[in-house]
Design a protein around this motif. Structure first.
Motif, PDB file in Angstrom:
ATOM      1  N   MET A  59      19.990  -5.521   1.247  1.00 17.46           N
ATOM      2  CA  MET A  59      21.096  -6.352   1.689  1.00 17.46           C
ATOM      3  C   MET A  59      20.797  -6.867   3.092  1.00 17.46           C
ATOM      4  N   ASN A  60      21.303  -8.042   3.360  1.00 15.75           N
ATOM      5  CA  ASN A  60      21.058  -8.599   4.689  1.00 15.75           C
ATOM      6  C   ASN A  60      22.017  -7.988   5.720  1.00 15.75           C
ATOM      7  N   GLY A 119      20.722   2.949   2.351  1.00 14.78           N
ATOM      8  CA  GLY A 119      19.604   3.696   1.769  1.00 14.78           C
ATOM      9  C   GLY A 119      18.540   2.767   1.198  1.00 14.78           C
ATOM     10  N   ARG A 120      18.978   1.685   0.618  1.00 14.71           N
ATOM     11  CA  ARG A 120      18.031   0.719   0.036  1.00 14.71           C
ATOM     12  C   ARG A 120      17.322  -0.102   1.085  1.00 14.71           C
ATOM     13  N   SER A 121      18.012  -0.381   2.196  1.00 13.27           N
ATOM     14  CA  SER A 121      17.393  -1.236   3.211  1.00 13.27           C
ATOM     15  C   SER A 121      16.482  -0.441   4.151  1.00 13.27           C
ATOM     16  N   SER A 122      16.497   0.888   4.052  1.00 17.40           N
ATOM     17  CA  SER A 122      15.626   1.703   4.918  1.00 17.40           C
ATOM     18  C   SER A 122      14.205   1.729   4.435  1.00 17.40           C
ATOM     19  N   LYS A 182      30.866   4.639   0.308  1.00 20.75           N
ATOM     20  CA  LYS A 182      29.813   4.883  -0.675  1.00 20.75           C
ATOM     21  C   LYS A 182      28.899   3.671  -0.809  1.00 20.75           C
ATOM     22  N   LEU A 183      29.494   2.478  -0.824  1.00 17.89           N
ATOM     23  CA  LEU A 183      28.682   1.256  -0.887  1.00 17.89           C
ATOM     24  C   LEU A 183      27.765   1.148   0.322  1.00 17.89           C
ATOM     25  N   LEU A 184      28.291   1.472   1.495  1.00 16.21           N
ATOM     26  CA  LEU A 184      27.479   1.430   2.709  1.00 16.21           C
ATOM     27  C   LEU A 184      26.309   2.400   2.626  1.00 16.21           C
ATOM     28  N   THR A 185      26.582   3.593   2.145  1.00 12.71           N
ATOM     29  CA  THR A 185      25.522   4.594   2.019  1.00 12.71           C
ATOM     30  C   THR A 185      24.424   4.092   1.085  1.00 12.71           C
ATOM     31  N   LEU A 186      24.833   3.541  -0.046  1.00  7.25           N
ATOM     32  CA  LEU A 186      23.849   3.006  -0.989  1.00  7.25           C
ATOM     33  C   LEU A 186      23.077   1.834  -0.383  1.00  7.25           C
ATOM     34  N   ALA A 187      23.787   0.922   0.265  1.00  7.11           N
ATOM     35  CA  ALA A 187      23.144  -0.261   0.826  1.00  7.11           C
ATOM     36  C   ALA A 187      22.193   0.105   1.959  1.00  7.11           C
TER      37      ALA A 187
END
Length: 65
Positions: free
Chosen positions: A1-2, A62-65, A55-60
C-alpha cells in the motif's frame, strides 16, 4: 500500500478511537436509561470499527515492510 493509504487508515483508526473514548466518558455519566443503552451500543460499535482498522493497519504495514 502507498504511504497516503496508510496515513488515511491511521487517521481513521485514531478518529474512531478518540470518538469512542469521548462517547464512553459521556455514557458512564448517564443514569441507566434507553439513551444510555443506545450510547453504550454506539461505543461498542465504534470500538469494533477501530479494532477493524487496527487489524487492517497491521496487515498493510506487514506487507509493506
Amino acid at each position: 500500500m502507498n504511504a497516503l493509504t496508510l496515513a488515511e487508515l491511521k487517521l481513521k483508526h485514531a478518529q474512531l478511537t478518540e470518538r469512542a473514548e469521548r462517547l464512553e466518558t459521556e455514557w458512564r455519566t448517564l443514569p441507566v436509561s434507553a439513551k444510555s443503552t443506545a450510547l453504550g451500543k454506539k461505543v461498542k460499535a465504534l470500538r469494533e470499527q477501530a479494532a477493524d482498522y487496527g487489524k487492517l493497519l497491521t496487515l498493510a504495514e506487514g506487507r509493506s515492510s
